[in-house]
Design an enzyme around this catalytic site. Sequence first.
Site, PDB file in Angstrom:
ATOM      1  N   GLY A 304       0.809  -1.211   0.000  1.00 40.77           N
ATOM      2  CA  GLY A 304       0.000   0.000   0.000  1.00 40.77           C
ATOM      3  C   GLY A 304       0.843   1.263   0.000  1.00 40.77           C
ATOM      4  CB  SER A 305       0.112   4.656   1.269  1.00 40.20           C
ATOM      5  OG  SER A 305      -1.049   4.844   0.478  1.00 40.20           O
ATOM      6  CB  THR A 306       4.302   1.422   3.619  1.00 39.83           C
ATOM      7  OG1 THR A 306       4.067   0.186   2.930  1.00 39.83           O
ATOM      8  CG2 THR A 306       3.372   1.531   4.808  1.00 39.83           C
TER       9      THR A 306
END
EC number: 3.4.16.4
Length: 570
Positions: A304-306
Amino acid sequence: MIKSAPYKESFLNTKTSKLNPATWRLMLICSLFGLLTAGVATRLVHLQVTNTDFLQAQGDARTLRIVDIPSYRGMITDRRGTPIAISTPVHAIYVNPSQFSAKPTELKKLAKLLGYTSADLKKKIEQHPHRVFIYLKRGLTPDIAKQIKALNITGLGIKREFRRYYPAAWQTAQLTGFTDIDDQGQAGLELTFEQALKPTIGKKRVLEDRTGRWVKDLDYFQPARSGDEIALSIDLRIQGFAYRELEQAIQKYQAKSATLVMIDISTGEILAMVSAPSFNPNNRQECHGAHTRNRALTDLYEPGSTIKTFTITSALASREFTPESIIDTSPGTYRIGKHLVRDIHPNGVLTLKEVLSKSSNVGISKITLALPPETLLETFRQLGLGDSINTPFPGERKGMLPPPPKNPFMHATLAFGYGLSVTPLQLAHAYATLASGGIKIPVSLTKLPPNTVFKKERVIPEDVALSTLQVLTEVISRKGTGSRADIPGYKTAGKTGTVRVVGPHGYDPNRHIALFAGITPVDQPRLATVIVVEEPNEKNYYGGLVAAPIYRNVVGKALYLLNVPPDNTA
């Protein structure tokens, strides 16, 4: 005229010279006994002279035994020497059915001590009458064994063994693994380090009586040696605190599972690796099922956004962008072919660093589509994403990086964390590499000796790594998505992430994974930590709401325990 001599009976014909029948029988019996005695004597001479070795061996087989001398398995400790896995002495009770003889009262007492009924114990002994060795019970405490020995039952034996005990139980279970009843490693690091941990069993010759009871030791011809002690890299204080935080988060958010990995940036040593729910390795009935998995190494997740952190790294390394580059994200949506990329909130015009702090999917998509897809994937590959970390842990997963996509939408989704899979450890290692100025060093599950020379590899230009790190601090600001990860007294750089779970019909809009990856402190980075919370309830499922507070609590405690000085005294 010739006169004949008078007739005389010969000696043999005289009545007085005839043998009495009783005398004949006596002589016959004496002759037979003489022959028998001579035969036995001849046989004895034959056996003593020609078959001495054979007879000696046969006699020894009935009075001498080669028996094992048990020794204990090597201890596993944390980096500070606190025991994590130790071997404790126990006893096994065995029987020789052909020699077993117990009075009804003795059988009843024995059955009670072994946890059987008298009928069940008798059946167990009699079901294999031709065997000379049957275990009745293993893993008994010395106190119980002492009571059994006092019964003095013929044909019953006691054998000393060792059983593994795990003082930290649930806190380290998935990492250390467990052994079987013979104290051999079956999972986790117990299996990885089996050759080093297992003891050398000694051998000795003993004299036994006809019932198999020990009389005395005769000689020792193979000494017993304990296994090697292994010190892990983890700090049990941090591990235990992290486990409790994950358990509380699971209860609070009704989550399926939670995982945490913490790496010492300066050495690559793993200070904590914990998953919940866990299991108790001291209870063999629990040593199976999903709870035994070390999710930090065996489970794959879309990050995801990591992953946006490294999308920004890739953009800065291309020299086409700077932290102050302007990206217009209006009106909060971005159409790529037939697909529409959305932001949670419209953000308007943003700088590159604001794209990261706001976690704008539109902004990240525009940035990455301005560069070839090979650029992004090469950055991921250099950081070790989608590739094995090569820890010795059994079952470590490799992850997956796709080939360079030709579809622009697929290219864009890679930039915000879909279409690739990593383990939590891989993600933590990538953040540690960023924090070390772009230099990648191997991770270690064991404590490293002082002055260890590391194999270093520069994978990101130093100025790019430092710029990315400074951009990441904006995420933890009050305006960023990771503000709940802020640790008083310390600067933190980190990134939140929220991912939909893949279901039978594609991505499920009602199931999510919450993530947070961070680095603390920033000025002199020490700890890189990743938290993954799988499927929290739908009221609170964002990484900034669920995972970030866990980061703040656990990393804050670790900094205190490790005496790391604050770097944000403002």
